[in-house]
Design a protein around this motif. Sequence first.
Motif, mmCIF file in Angstrom:
data_model
loop_
_atom_site.group_PDB
_atom_site.id
_atom_site.type_symbol
_atom_site.label_atom_id
_atom_site.label_comp_id
_atom_site.label_asym_id
_atom_site.label_seq_id
_atom_site.Cartn_x
_atom_site.Cartn_y
_atom_site.Cartn_z
ATOM 1 N N PHE A 104 71.387 -6.045 45.972
ATOM 2 C CA PHE A 104 70.947 -5.019 46.750
ATOM 3 C C PHE A 104 71.131 -5.441 48.135
ATOM 4 N N LYS A 105 71.064 -6.809 48.619
ATOM 5 C CA LYS A 105 71.305 -7.220 49.828
ATOM 6 C C LYS A 105 72.781 -6.811 50.310
ATOM 7 N N HIS A 106 73.777 -7.026 49.192
ATOM 8 C CA HIS A 106 75.000 -6.714 49.372
ATOM 9 C C HIS A 106 75.388 -5.222 49.845
ATOM 10 N N HIS A 107 74.673 -4.300 49.021
ATOM 11 C CA HIS A 107 74.742 -3.018 49.240
ATOM 12 C C HIS A 107 73.860 -2.678 50.617
ATOM 13 N N LEU A 108 72.881 -3.079 50.894
ATOM 14 C CA LEU A 108 72.175 -2.806 52.068
ATOM 15 C C LEU A 108 72.648 -3.207 53.413
ATOM 16 N N ASP A 109 73.687 -4.256 53.387
ATOM 17 C CA ASP A 109 74.189 -4.659 54.411
ATOM 18 C C ASP A 109 75.526 -3.516 54.858
ATOM 19 N N ARG A 110 76.136 -3.057 53.650
ATOM 20 C CA ARG A 110 77.060 -2.169 53.924
ATOM 21 C C ARG A 110 76.861 -0.768 54.157
ATOM 22 N N THR A 111 75.305 -0.457 53.895
ATOM 23 C CA THR A 111 74.701 0.878 54.060
ATOM 24 C C THR A 111 74.449 0.780 55.856
ATOM 25 N N ARG A 116 81.063 -3.387 59.941
ATOM 26 C CA ARG A 116 81.324 -4.687 59.760
ATOM 27 C C ARG A 116 82.057 -4.893 58.441
ATOM 28 N N PHE A 117 82.072 -4.066 57.606
ATOM 29 C CA PHE A 117 83.012 -4.275 56.195
ATOM 30 C C PHE A 117 84.216 -3.133 56.155
ATOM 31 N N GLU A 118 85.131 -3.703 56.222
ATOM 32 C CA GLU A 118 86.403 -2.757 56.150
ATOM 33 C C GLU A 118 86.289 -1.912 54.868
ATOM 34 N N GLY A 119 86.523 -0.772 55.108
ATOM 35 C CA GLY A 119 86.499 0.292 54.072
ATOM 36 C C GLY A 119 85.162 0.708 53.145
ATOM 37 N N ALA A 120 83.910 -0.110 53.880
ATOM 38 C CA ALA A 120 82.920 0.265 53.374
ATOM 39 C C ALA A 120 82.428 1.739 53.070
ATOM 40 N N ASP A 121 81.796 2.349 52.153
ATOM 41 C CA ASP A 121 81.553 3.871 52.266
ATOM 42 C C ASP A 121 79.955 3.725 52.144
ATOM 43 N N PRO A 122 79.184 3.980 53.477
ATOM 44 C CA PRO A 122 77.817 3.738 53.448
ATOM 45 C C PRO A 122 77.107 4.591 52.336
#
Length: 189
Positions: A104-111, A116-122
């Motif tokens: 959950f924390k992994h996905h929360l940060d990228r949302t 901060r995360f290359e290629g992250a799709d929020p």
Amino acid sequence: MAPVPPLLYTYRRCPYAMRARMALLVAGIGFDAHEIVLRDKPAAMLALSPKGTVPVLALPGGEVLEQSLDIMQWAFSVRDPAGWWPRAQSAAHLALLSLCDGPFKHHLDRTKYPERFEGADPAWHRTQAVDVLLRPLDAQLQASAQLGGDLPCATDLALFPFVRQFAAVDPAWFEAQLPLPALKAWLAG
């Protein structure tokens, strides 16, 4: 002479620091809070905890606790007349904590911080966060208003700051898109 209270290095918006502060407050343990500035961390905190993240709790006897769950456990070992900690030790509660602090924390940060995360799709990470923790949490809360049953427990305190942070990323979306009534009632309470 009055006893020296523990010193908590904290940051107001950090969910890990929030869970530590809430546990200390619920346990009725007085503490001195030192609010840090993330870009200018105090040398005294870094000397105690080179990891450089909050929370950090310096106890009067010299012991240093560097993890929010350790601080929670310590606080409730000192004072827990309402049984907040024992009600949080079931396998289901420990599984929820693992989901929260892991995927959950992994996905929360990228949302919340996709830049901060290359290629992250929020949008994709937001959906994943809902599926990994919020739906299971809502299902569990349908049986009772709190994770501890009729009364809250340490798991409620540990999860709340993260769910609150997720809901605050896009409050209108959170309210309009998610049919999670038990979770929303828990969060509002």
